[in-house]
Scaffold this motif. Sequence first.
Motif, PDB file in Angstrom:
ATOM      1  N   UNK A 487       0.801  -1.213   0.000  1.00  0.00           N
ATOM      2  CA  UNK A 487       0.000   0.000   0.000  1.00  0.00           C
ATOM      3  C   UNK A 487       0.833   1.261   0.000  1.00  0.00           C
ATOM      4  N   UNK A 488       1.995   1.213  -0.647  1.00  0.00           N
ATOM      5  CA  UNK A 488       2.927   2.332  -0.628  1.00  0.00           C
ATOM      6  C   UNK A 488       3.276   2.801  -2.037  1.00  0.00           C
ATOM      7  N   UNK A 489       3.485   4.117  -2.159  1.00  0.00           N
ATOM      8  CA  UNK A 489       3.913   4.705  -3.423  1.00  0.00           C
ATOM      9  C   UNK A 489       5.314   4.234  -3.835  1.00  0.00           C
ATOM     10  N   UNK A 490       6.074   3.764  -2.865  1.00  0.00           N
ATOM     11  CA  UNK A 490       7.435   3.282  -3.136  1.00  0.00           C
ATOM     12  C   UNK A 490       7.457   2.267  -4.285  1.00  0.00           C
ATOM     13  N   UNK A 491       6.396   1.465  -4.404  1.00  0.00           N
ATOM     14  CA  UNK A 491       6.383   0.389  -5.391  1.00  0.00           C
ATOM     15  C   UNK A 491       5.550   0.722  -6.628  1.00  0.00           C
ATOM     16  N   UNK A 492       5.197   1.988  -6.799  1.00  0.00           N
ATOM     17  CA  UNK A 492       4.405   2.351  -7.975  1.00  0.00           C
ATOM     18  C   UNK A 492       5.206   2.084  -9.247  1.00  0.00           C
ATOM     19  N   UNK A 493       4.538   1.587 -10.245  1.00  0.00           N
ATOM     20  CA  UNK A 493       5.220   1.294 -11.508  1.00  0.00           C
ATOM     21  C   UNK A 493       5.463   2.584 -12.279  1.00  0.00           C
ATOM     22  N   UNK A 494       6.644   2.690 -12.871  1.00  0.00           N
ATOM     23  CA  UNK A 494       6.950   3.821 -13.733  1.00  0.00           C
ATOM     24  C   UNK A 494       5.945   3.868 -14.881  1.00  0.00           C
ATOM     25  N   UNK A 495       5.517   5.076 -15.219  1.00  0.00           N
ATOM     26  CA  UNK A 495       4.579   5.218 -16.335  1.00  0.00           C
ATOM     27  C   UNK A 495       5.161   4.639 -17.616  1.00  0.00           C
ATOM     28  N   UNK A 496       6.465   4.851 -17.834  1.00  0.00           N
ATOM     29  CA  UNK A 496       7.078   4.342 -19.063  1.00  0.00           C
ATOM     30  C   UNK A 496       7.047   2.828 -19.092  1.00  0.00           C
ATOM     31  N   UNK A 497       7.364   2.179 -17.967  1.00  0.00           N
ATOM     32  CA  UNK A 497       7.334   0.720 -17.928  1.00  0.00           C
ATOM     33  C   UNK A 497       5.912   0.217 -18.176  1.00  0.00           C
ATOM     34  N   UNK A 498       4.947   0.873 -17.543  1.00  0.00           N
ATOM     35  CA  UNK A 498       3.539   0.471 -17.721  1.00  0.00           C
ATOM     36  C   UNK A 498       3.114   0.646 -19.167  1.00  0.00           C
ATOM     37  N   UNK A 499       3.472   1.780 -19.774  1.00  0.00           N
ATOM     38  CA  UNK A 499       3.094   2.039 -21.160  1.00  0.00           C
ATOM     39  C   UNK A 499       3.717   1.023 -22.104  1.00  0.00           C
ATOM     40  N   UNK A 500       4.997   0.736 -21.894  1.00  0.00           N
ATOM     41  CA  UNK A 500       5.670  -0.254 -22.738  1.00  0.00           C
ATOM     42  C   UNK A 500       5.047  -1.630 -22.581  1.00  0.00           C
ATOM     43  N   UNK A 501       4.681  -1.968 -21.332  1.00  0.00           N
ATOM     44  CA  UNK A 501       4.057  -3.267 -21.086  1.00  0.00           C
ATOM     45  C   UNK A 501       2.710  -3.373 -21.795  1.00  0.00           C
ATOM     46  N   UNK A 502       1.903  -2.318 -21.716  1.00  0.00           N
ATOM     47  CA  UNK A 502       0.592  -2.329 -22.366  1.00  0.00           C
ATOM     48  C   UNK A 502       0.708  -2.399 -23.888  1.00  0.00           C
ATOM     49  N   UNK A 503       1.776  -1.785 -24.406  1.00  0.00           N
ATOM     50  CA  UNK A 503       1.980  -1.783 -25.865  1.00  0.00           C
ATOM     51  C   UNK A 503       2.607  -3.072 -26.359  1.00  0.00           C
TER      52      UNK A 503
END
Length: 509
Positions: A487-503
């Motif tokens: 439940x911490x922001x420490x482990x939030x996924x980078x937007x770039x990693x998320x975008x690349x994963x979705x693509x």
Amino acid sequence: MPALAPSDIIAVIGAGAMGAGIAQVAAQAGHPVRLHDNREGAAQSGIDGVRHQLEKRVARGKMAQDDVETIIARMTPAATLAELADSRLVIEAIVESLEVKRQVFAELESVCGPETLLTSNTSSLSITSIAAGLERPERLAGMHFFNPAPVMKLVEVISGLATEAEVAETLYATAEAWGKVPVHASSTPGFIVNRVARPFYAEGLRLMQEGAATPATLDALLRQAGGFRMGPFELMDLIGHDVNYAVTRSVFDAYYGDTRFEPSLVQQALVEAGRLGRKSGQGFYDYREGAESAVPNAASPVEADLPPLIIEGQAGNIAPLVTRAEQAGLEIVRRESISGQPRLRLGGLTLALSDGRCATERACDEGLEALVLFDLCLDYNSASAIALAASPGVDAESHDLATALFQRLGMEVCWLTDTPGLVVLRTVAMLANEAADAVLQGVCSAQDCDRAMQAGLNYPRGPLAWADGLGLDFVHRTLSHLQQSYGEERYRASFLLRRQALAGSCFHE
């Protein structure tokens, strides 16, 4: 841009271990070198120290004495900054004080010509801030060598807001001509290495603080399963906790308290106690004479008749582990996967590669009675240790079956308390996440990030290349599960990693 010519004079300011090492690198590349230090006799002592180090190589048959004399003859002590006026490149390697560095560069600008390139070897201060106030800030950049400079390959070439592109390109080409591995970085806190490496220490510290395993166990797993040359605790002991903690604090403060860089209270306590690591005799380990060496907590040998190992679904990332089981003579049965995820079964026991959830949570989510999670390995074919964690439904017999399985494959088995992401997967996912954010924010390219982490810290694989190999969707899922668990922001996924994963793309096409 071409590299500086060997006939160009290189000046180094600061004759400590780092400055003298940089001077040695330039002299070995054929440049005349002028070494300046404001402490009387320090420059000559620095040159004498270089001679001493080179003559050690002669004694080992690694170098000829004539070559030593040639290199030393290129090095000259300079009593004042004025003696550096005709230098083509000046590399400053003095105390990490913004005010002191600004004073030095202001004086250099007054004595050196407009074509002289000015650089700082700072590891933590802003190049933009150092250059502020100069008449020609576009001529100043960072040239961050790693200690010991003659040995370590990486050089971070750092551009401030005003740095001209041709200056950075010339420094890059020059470092390359000197036999180094240069990378480009923008002037942001920690640059590449000191920023992207923070999770390597932070996740180990957190796992230890949560009682997942001992430092010796965590170090062994990151070496023997993850392929890292050293684990985080032995590396922090080597660096010195005062230094490592100060870097973490610096990056944490510079990013306005971003929890990804939060310092550890455990490390703070070591610093306060004066247990700084090898240099003080104690850190996480005891280096004093007669002290017992810490050993990892590995499971005792278990003899068990193993039932057929059932492989459900496409093995994917664990295919080399299945191959290793086949080579060990285990009976393998392949089945379709109901869950869509690869699983192993031994009788009534389910085993699966961690995905960032703890075993208890995953067993509940997937309706499993007895689940053992195993950790990521750099190479399942050669890994000599592995971390396991069990859900509450795993009884003593199933616990022994899991232990016996991996011992049959020639691995030491280290049981952890049930913790999200285990050790190697958690560390690699967080390194890749920080690397992705560095790329997203224009600190460096994906290629330079991976080059930096391998050349600067001897990582077995660049974090972004490692993430590509695992699959960005898997890494993103792991991070999402870690964030959900804590439940911490420490482990939030980078937007770039998320975008690349979705693509469905990757960092290295």
